[in-house]
Scaffold this motif. Structure first.
Motif, PDB file in Angstrom:
ATOM      1  N   ILE A 186       9.628  15.356  24.443  1.00 51.80           N
ATOM      2  CA  ILE A 186      10.778  14.632  24.002  1.00 51.80           C
ATOM      3  C   ILE A 186       9.737  13.709  24.737  1.00 51.80           C
ATOM      4  N   ARG A 187       9.418  13.250  26.004  1.00 52.49           N
ATOM      5  CA  ARG A 187       8.503  12.130  26.796  1.00 52.49           C
ATOM      6  C   ARG A 187       7.768  11.832  26.286  1.00 52.49           C
ATOM      7  N   GLU A 188       6.528  13.152  25.756  1.00 52.34           N
ATOM      8  CA  GLU A 188       5.347  12.391  25.161  1.00 52.34           C
ATOM      9  C   GLU A 188       5.210  12.105  23.998  1.00 52.34           C
ATOM     10  N   GLY A 189       6.293  12.527  22.891  1.00 54.66           N
ATOM     11  CA  GLY A 189       6.921  11.678  21.993  1.00 54.66           C
ATOM     12  C   GLY A 189       6.961  10.431  22.450  1.00 54.66           C
ATOM     13  N   PHE A 190       8.152  10.255  22.676  1.00 56.60           N
ATOM     14  CA  PHE A 190       8.860   8.956  22.874  1.00 56.60           C
ATOM     15  C   PHE A 190       7.220   8.012  23.635  1.00 56.60           C
ATOM     16  N   ALA A 191       6.829   8.592  24.607  1.00 53.48           N
ATOM     17  CA  ALA A 191       5.283   8.209  25.046  1.00 53.48           C
ATOM     18  C   ALA A 191       4.642   7.646  23.860  1.00 53.48           C
ATOM     19  N   LYS A 192       3.897   8.460  22.592  1.00 47.58           N
ATOM     20  CA  LYS A 192       3.588   7.907  21.709  1.00 47.58           C
ATOM     21  C   LYS A 192       3.633   6.512  20.066  1.00 47.58           C
ATOM     22  N   LYS A 193       5.559   6.713  20.331  1.00 45.62           N
ATOM     23  CA  LYS A 193       5.915   6.298  19.467  1.00 45.62           C
ATOM     24  C   LYS A 193       6.308   5.217  20.288  1.00 45.62           C
ATOM     25  N   HIS A 194       6.227   4.834  21.574  1.00 39.59           N
ATOM     26  CA  HIS A 194       6.504   3.696  22.116  1.00 39.59           C
ATOM     27  C   HIS A 194       5.147   3.044  23.547  1.00 39.59           C
ATOM     28  N   PRO A 195       4.237   3.059  23.055  1.00 33.89           N
ATOM     29  CA  PRO A 195       3.342   3.066  24.472  1.00 33.89           C
ATOM     30  C   PRO A 195       3.880   1.883  25.118  1.00 33.89           C
ATOM     31  N   THR A 196       3.377   1.965  26.167  1.00 37.61           N
ATOM     32  CA  THR A 196       3.892   0.841  27.495  1.00 37.61           C
ATOM     33  C   THR A 196       2.311   0.044  27.125  1.00 37.61           C
ATOM     34  N   PRO A 197       1.899  -1.380  26.765  1.00 43.10           N
ATOM     35  CA  PRO A 197       1.515  -2.075  26.654  1.00 43.10           C
ATOM     36  C   PRO A 197       0.883  -2.353  28.184  1.00 43.10           C
ATOM     37  N   ASP A 198      -0.365  -2.830  28.593  1.00 44.51           N
ATOM     38  CA  ASP A 198      -1.099  -3.164  29.643  1.00 44.51           C
ATOM     39  C   ASP A 198       0.003  -4.225  30.273  1.00 44.51           C
ATOM     40  N   LYS A 199       0.366  -5.143  29.609  1.00 40.40           N
ATOM     41  CA  LYS A 199       0.500  -6.344  30.561  1.00 40.40           C
ATOM     42  C   LYS A 199       2.043  -5.946  31.560  1.00 40.40           C
ATOM     43  N   SER A 200       2.522  -5.358  31.057  1.00 38.67           N
ATOM     44  CA  SER A 200       4.092  -4.368  31.681  1.00 38.67           C
ATOM     45  C   SER A 200       3.062  -3.493  32.764  1.00 38.67           C
ATOM     46  N   PHE A 201       1.918  -3.211  33.116  1.00 39.59           N
ATOM     47  CA  PHE A 201       1.531  -2.684  33.909  1.00 39.59           C
ATOM     48  C   PHE A 201       1.425  -3.860  34.683  1.00 39.59           C
ATOM     49  N   ASP A 202       0.776  -4.418  34.288  1.00 41.05           N
ATOM     50  CA  ASP A 202       0.274  -5.575  35.260  1.00 41.05           C
ATOM     51  C   ASP A 202       1.642  -6.564  36.466  1.00 41.05           C
ATOM     52  N   THR A 203       2.700  -6.628  35.550  1.00 44.55           N
ATOM     53  CA  THR A 203       3.799  -6.921  36.197  1.00 44.55           C
ATOM     54  C   THR A 203       4.370  -6.367  36.965  1.00 44.55           C
ATOM     55  N   VAL A 204       4.119  -5.178  36.478  1.00 39.50           N
ATOM     56  CA  VAL A 204       5.460  -4.167  38.147  1.00 39.50           C
ATOM     57  C   VAL A 204       4.219  -4.048  39.050  1.00 39.50           C
ATOM     58  N   ARG A 205       3.209  -4.093  39.379  1.00 44.08           N
ATOM     59  CA  ARG A 205       1.855  -3.557  40.007  1.00 44.08           C
ATOM     60  C   ARG A 205       1.812  -4.621  40.907  1.00 44.08           C
ATOM     61  N   ASP A 206       1.650  -6.339  40.443  1.00 50.94           N
ATOM     62  CA  ASP A 206       2.110  -7.870  41.097  1.00 50.94           C
ATOM     63  C   ASP A 206       2.932  -7.655  41.537  1.00 50.94           C
ATOM     64  N   ALA A 207       4.748  -6.849  41.558  1.00 48.85           N
ATOM     65  CA  ALA A 207       5.669  -7.095  42.094  1.00 48.85           C
ATOM     66  C   ALA A 207       5.937  -6.270  43.028  1.00 48.85           C
ATOM     67  N   VAL A 208       5.291  -4.929  43.135  1.00 45.84           N
ATOM     68  CA  VAL A 208       4.631  -3.964  44.115  1.00 45.84           C
ATOM     69  C   VAL A 208       4.656  -4.638  45.087  1.00 45.84           C
ATOM     70  N   ARG A 209       3.211  -5.223  44.879  1.00 45.86           N
ATOM     71  CA  ARG A 209       2.188  -5.437  45.431  1.00 45.86           C
ATOM     72  C   ARG A 209       2.638  -6.775  46.092  1.00 45.86           C
ATOM     73  N   GLU A 210       3.670  -7.586  45.697  1.00 46.38           N
ATOM     74  CA  GLU A 210       4.044  -9.231  46.696  1.00 46.38           C
ATOM     75  C   GLU A 210       4.947  -8.579  47.574  1.00 46.38           C
ATOM     76  N   GLN A 211       5.502  -7.375  46.787  1.00 40.68           N
ATOM     77  CA  GLN A 211       6.890  -6.843  48.122  1.00 40.68           C
ATOM     78  C   GLN A 211       6.571  -6.404  48.965  1.00 40.68           C
ATOM     79  N   TYR A 212       5.026  -5.582  48.689  1.00 37.70           N
ATOM     80  CA  TYR A 212       4.227  -5.138  50.017  1.00 37.70           C
ATOM     81  C   TYR A 212       3.891  -5.595  51.185  1.00 37.70           C
ATOM     82  N   GLU A 213       3.684  -6.990  50.598  1.00 36.71           N
ATOM     83  CA  GLU A 213       2.636  -7.992  51.351  1.00 36.71           C
ATOM     84  C   GLU A 213       4.188  -8.731  52.433  1.00 36.71           C
TER      85      GLU A 213
END
Length: 88
Positions: A31-58
């Protein structure tokens, strides 16, 4: 057990079918694999999360540095182990 459904009986006796847990795990994975195929996560979302995590870590690292007092030079010399004596 009058009035209970088959599902309720299964939930009460989980050892009845040992393969059920594995089957549910595989179903969830599919089910998770099927959902990921139908609703791919855009790279912009990964960048936003990565930036937020980096900021919190710093911020956490800066808070840790502020919390620890700077070591005193005299204490550093006291803490060093004595040099071993050389036997001749």
């Amino acid at each position: 057990m009058f009035g209970r459904s088959q599902i309720a009986r299964f939930l009460i006796m989980p050892k009845q079918n040992p393969d059920a847990e594995l089957a549910l795990h595989k179903l969830g994975q599919r089910i998770r694999e099927g959902f990921a195929k139908k609703h791919p996560t855009p790279d912009k979302s990964f960048d936003t999360v990565r930036d937020a995590v980096r900021e919190q870590y710093e911020q956490d690292q800066a808070a840790e540095r502020e919390k620890k007092p700077a070591p005193d030079a005299a204490k550093d010399q006291e803490r060093q182990p004595p040099e071993p004596e050389q036997d001749r």
